[in-house]
Design a protein around this motif. Structure first.
Motif, mmCIF file in Angstrom:
data_model
loop_
_atom_site.group_PDB
_atom_site.id
_atom_site.type_symbol
_atom_site.label_atom_id
_atom_site.label_comp_id
_atom_site.label_asym_id
_atom_site.label_seq_id
_atom_site.Cartn_x
_atom_site.Cartn_y
_atom_site.Cartn_z
ATOM 1 N N LEU A 1 0.596 -0.664 -0.234
ATOM 2 C CA LEU A 1 0.285 -0.037 -0.290
ATOM 3 C C LEU A 1 0.960 1.264 0.285
ATOM 4 C CD1 LEU A 1 -2.948 -1.068 2.747
ATOM 5 C CD2 LEU A 1 -2.871 -0.869 -0.442
ATOM 6 N N TYR B 1 -1.626 4.280 -3.172
ATOM 7 C CA TYR B 1 -2.609 3.670 -2.475
ATOM 8 C C TYR B 1 -2.104 4.080 -0.422
ATOM 9 C CZ TYR B 1 -4.810 1.141 -6.155
ATOM 10 O OH TYR B 1 -5.176 0.553 -7.232
ATOM 11 N N VAL C 1 -4.698 4.046 2.334
ATOM 12 C CA VAL C 1 -5.474 3.145 2.499
ATOM 13 C C VAL C 1 -5.045 2.360 3.428
ATOM 14 C CG1 VAL C 1 -6.535 1.079 1.728
ATOM 15 C CG2 VAL C 1 -6.256 2.978 0.179
ATOM 16 N N LYS C 2 -5.964 1.416 4.282
ATOM 17 C CA LYS C 2 -5.859 0.440 5.582
ATOM 18 C C LYS C 2 -5.950 -0.281 5.201
ATOM 19 C CE LYS C 2 -7.013 0.739 10.493
ATOM 20 N NZ LYS C 2 -7.125 0.683 11.311
ATOM 21 N N VAL C 3 -5.107 -1.293 6.128
ATOM 22 C CA VAL C 3 -6.257 -3.075 5.718
ATOM 23 C C VAL C 3 -5.900 -3.900 6.992
ATOM 24 C CG1 VAL C 3 -3.479 -4.023 5.444
ATOM 25 C CG2 VAL C 3 -5.681 -5.230 4.601
ATOM 26 N N TYR D 1 -10.437 -3.038 3.302
ATOM 27 C CA TYR D 1 -9.499 -1.815 3.313
ATOM 28 C C TYR D 1 -10.416 -0.417 3.456
ATOM 29 C CZ TYR D 1 -6.450 -5.029 0.307
ATOM 30 O OH TYR D 1 -5.551 -5.599 -0.576
ATOM 31 N N ARG D 2 -10.440 0.149 3.565
ATOM 32 C CA ARG D 2 -11.001 1.405 4.376
ATOM 33 C C ARG D 2 -10.111 2.389 4.198
ATOM 34 N NH1 ARG D 2 -11.949 -1.754 8.458
ATOM 35 N NH2 ARG D 2 -14.354 -1.354 8.149
ATOM 36 N N LEU E 1 -11.542 3.839 -3.515
ATOM 37 C CA LEU E 1 -11.900 2.740 -2.668
ATOM 38 C C LEU E 1 -12.605 1.799 -3.243
ATOM 39 C CD1 LEU E 1 -11.102 3.205 0.815
ATOM 40 C CD2 LEU E 1 -9.871 1.113 -0.341
ATOM 41 N N LEU F 1 -6.528 -4.095 -5.643
ATOM 42 C CA LEU F 1 -6.492 -4.593 -4.264
ATOM 43 C C LEU F 1 -6.026 -5.928 -3.880
ATOM 44 C CD1 LEU F 1 -8.049 -1.461 -3.066
ATOM 45 C CD2 LEU F 1 -5.488 -1.517 -2.117
#
Length: 311
Positions: free
Chosen positions: A238, A242, A245-247, A261-262, A279, A288
């Motif tokens: 990421l 990206y 973006v957090k996973v 993913y958010r 997203l 993603l």
């Protein structure tokens, strides 16, 4: 300038309130306290989103105005001069401000007035909710001062509210409707939530991750996997577009995992809007999903079924 002198407020707006405010053309407004009062709109913007950051530093300019009048924009009648806390300055008999020099109370700005009746005013530097730095008025004395000395004391507190038909630098002499005061005299940052038409301190700075911005992948793997290892492999990918973006990876039992993913918490303004749009972009969803599949392979796992959805 030391970081400790940078102050910021984060203004969060609940989704339904955001829709209501936008549809009725309300603007998000900020004012700064001077001499225990608020009387000028420091910044006013209609380009607010769910999460908005407004910040400032103690960089001031002093000026004189011939009038104070509510609902009218500030007009600086004299020249404007940069000045700091603990400085003093003289307005001479011709109505010209000289150079600032040390003198007066350390937390105030002192004006020596040799001119006659004048409304002292201050402008201050801020970075607005769209990341633009500007210097705009924060205060004009409502009553003129005569020859002599006047002390202006900026306070590290701001007032925030929503109002229609108001612009930056507008003077006001009446209380603003449904405003919240945020005191930063002892801290450098604060967050306030506007929800249901009321102000509060949010318990979670990431309250408004719009459900539509979340990409969820449910995968049944060929063998169990260590959740932390999988999350680490995906997170390492990421970068670039990206980076915000957090996973999150959780086990659903056996060899089935859920990958979500958010947007990273604490995003505001353009960053938040861009990440939310990313997203739900079909190309990004494919990419993603591909990151997850690559991570499976790196850990020596395949998948039997895989389902990716946005919601």
């Amino acid at each position: 300038m030391p970081d400790s002198q940078i102050k910021s407020v984060d203004i969060q707006i609940a989704p339904e309130d955001l829709k209501t405010l936008k549809s009725s053309n309300y603007k998000l407004c900020f004012a700064k306290k001077v001499n225990d009062s608020y009387n000028v709109v420091w910044q006013s913007s209609s380009a607010y989103l769910s999460d908005n950051t407004f910040s400032w530093q103690p960089l001031y300019q002093i000026f004189g105005s011939n009038t104070f009048q509510g609902n009218v924009t500030v007009h600086a009648a004299t020249n404007q001069v940069a000045i700091g806390l603990g400085d003093e300055i003289t307005l001479d008999k011709d109505g010209l401000l000289g150079n600032a020099s040390s003198g007066g109370p350390a937390t105030s700005i002192t004006l020596n007035n040799d001119y006659g009746p004048i409304h002292p005013g201050l402008s201050a530097y801020s970075t607005d909710i769209n990341g633009r730095g500007t210097t705009t008025p924060i205060y004009v004395a409502e009553a003129p001062i005569v020859s002599g000395k006047d002390v202006l004391t900026p306070v590290e507190a701001v007032q925030v509210w929503f109002e229609q038909d108001v612009v930056t630098s507008t003077m006001f002499s009446t209380a603003r409707s449904n405003a919240v005061e945020i005191d930063l005299t002892e801290v450098n940052s604060a967050t306030r939530l506007y929800s249901g038409g009321q102000w509060s301190k949010p318990k979670n700075v990431a309250l408004f991750a719009d459900p539509a911005t979340v990409l969820t992948i449910i995968a049944a793997l060929t063998a169990a996997v260590v959740i932390q290892d999988l999350a680490s492999k995906i997170a390492s990918k990421l970068t670039g577009v990206y980076k915000d973006v957090k996973v999150e990876v959780t086990s659903m039992g056996g060899s089935t995992v859920k990958i979500e993913y958010r947007e990273q918490p604490g995003l505001g303004g353009a960053q938040l809007a861009q990440t939310q749009a990313l997203l739900v972009n079909p190309t990004a969803v494919d990419q993603l999903t591909g990151f997850a599949v690559e991570a499976f392979a790196q850990l020596g796992k395949g998948y039997v079924t895989l389902n990716a959805t946005t919601r």
